[in-house]
Design a protein around this motif. Structure first.
Motif, short mmCIF file in Angstrom:
data_model
loop_
_atom_site.label_atom_id
_atom_site.label_comp_id
_atom_site.label_asym_id
_atom_site.label_seq_id
_atom_site.Cartn_x
_atom_site.Cartn_y
_atom_site.Cartn_z
N GLY A 26 -68.03 25.88 11.79
CA GLY A 26 -68.53 27.17 11.31
C GLY A 26 -69.11 27.96 12.47
O GLY A 26 -69.28 27.45 13.58
N TRP A 27 -69.43 29.23 12.21
CA TRP A 27 -69.95 30.09 13.29
C TRP A 27 -71.31 29.63 13.76
O TRP A 27 -71.60 29.61 14.96
CB TRP A 27 -69.99 31.55 12.85
N ASP A 28 -72.20 29.27 12.83
CA ASP A 28 -73.53 28.82 13.22
C ASP A 28 -73.46 27.55 14.07
O ASP A 28 -74.15 27.42 15.07
CB ASP A 28 -74.42 28.59 12.00
N ASN A 40 -72.20 34.39 17.44
CA ASN A 40 -73.46 34.67 16.77
C ASN A 40 -73.55 36.09 16.25
O ASN A 40 -74.09 36.33 15.18
CB ASN A 40 -74.62 34.40 17.74
N ASN A 41 -73.04 37.05 16.99
CA ASN A 41 -73.18 38.47 16.67
C ASN A 41 -71.94 38.97 15.92
O ASN A 41 -70.95 39.32 16.54
CB ASN A 41 -73.42 39.25 17.96
N ASP A 42 -72.01 39.00 14.59
CA ASP A 42 -70.90 39.47 13.74
C ASP A 42 -69.58 38.77 14.10
O ASP A 42 -68.60 39.43 14.47
CB ASP A 42 -70.77 40.98 13.85
N PRO A 43 -69.53 37.44 14.01
CA PRO A 43 -68.37 36.70 14.50
C PRO A 43 -67.15 36.80 13.59
O PRO A 43 -67.26 36.92 12.38
CB PRO A 43 -68.88 35.26 14.54
N SER A 44 -66.00 36.77 14.22
CA SER A 44 -64.71 36.63 13.54
C SER A 44 -63.75 36.03 14.55
O SER A 44 -64.02 36.04 15.76
CB SER A 44 -64.19 37.98 13.04
N ILE A 45 -62.65 35.50 14.08
CA ILE A 45 -61.65 34.94 14.98
C ILE A 45 -61.16 36.04 15.93
O ILE A 45 -61.11 35.85 17.15
CB ILE A 45 -60.47 34.33 14.20
N LYS A 46 -60.83 37.20 15.37
CA LYS A 46 -60.28 38.29 16.17
C LYS A 46 -61.25 38.75 17.25
O LYS A 46 -60.87 38.89 18.42
CB LYS A 46 -59.90 39.46 15.26
N SER A 47 -62.51 38.99 16.89
CA SER A 47 -63.47 39.48 17.88
C SER A 47 -63.79 38.41 18.91
O SER A 47 -63.98 38.71 20.09
CB SER A 47 -64.74 39.99 17.20
#
Length: 73
Positions: A26-28, A40-47
Motif C-alpha cells: 500500500g502507499w502508506d 506520500n503526497n497524493d500517490p498514484s501509480i501514474k504520478s
C-alpha cells in the motif's frame, strides 16, 4: 532474448515493480519503507512512475529496496 539468471530485475518494468510493491504494502507502507514523497503526497501509480522516471536517485532507492526485500514472483 538473452537469459540473465543473476539479474533479479530482468524482464521487470518500473511500472510492474511499483505496482507489485503497491499491491503488497500500500502507499502508506511504501512511504514507511522508502521515504520518497511520491508515495506520500497524493500517490498514484501514474504520478509515482512520472516522478521516478525523472528522478534517478528516487528510482534507485525503489529498485534497490525492491531487489533486497521482495522475492521473485
Amino acid at each position: 532474448m538473452n537469459q540473465q539468471p543473476n539479474n533479479p530485475l530482468h524482464g521487470l518494468t518500473l511500472e510492474k515493480i511499483v505496482t507489485q510493491l503497491h499491491e503488497r504494502y500500500g502507499w502508506d507502507g511504501l512511504y514507511y519503507r522508502i521515504k520518497v514523497n511520491c508515495f506520500n503526497n497524493d500517490p498514484s501509480i501514474k504520478s509515482s512512475l512520472k516522478f521516478l522516471r525523472k528522478t534517478q536517485w528516487a528510482r534507485d532507492k525503489v529498485v534497490t529496496w525492491s531487489t533486497k526485500f521482495t522475492q521473485p514472483s
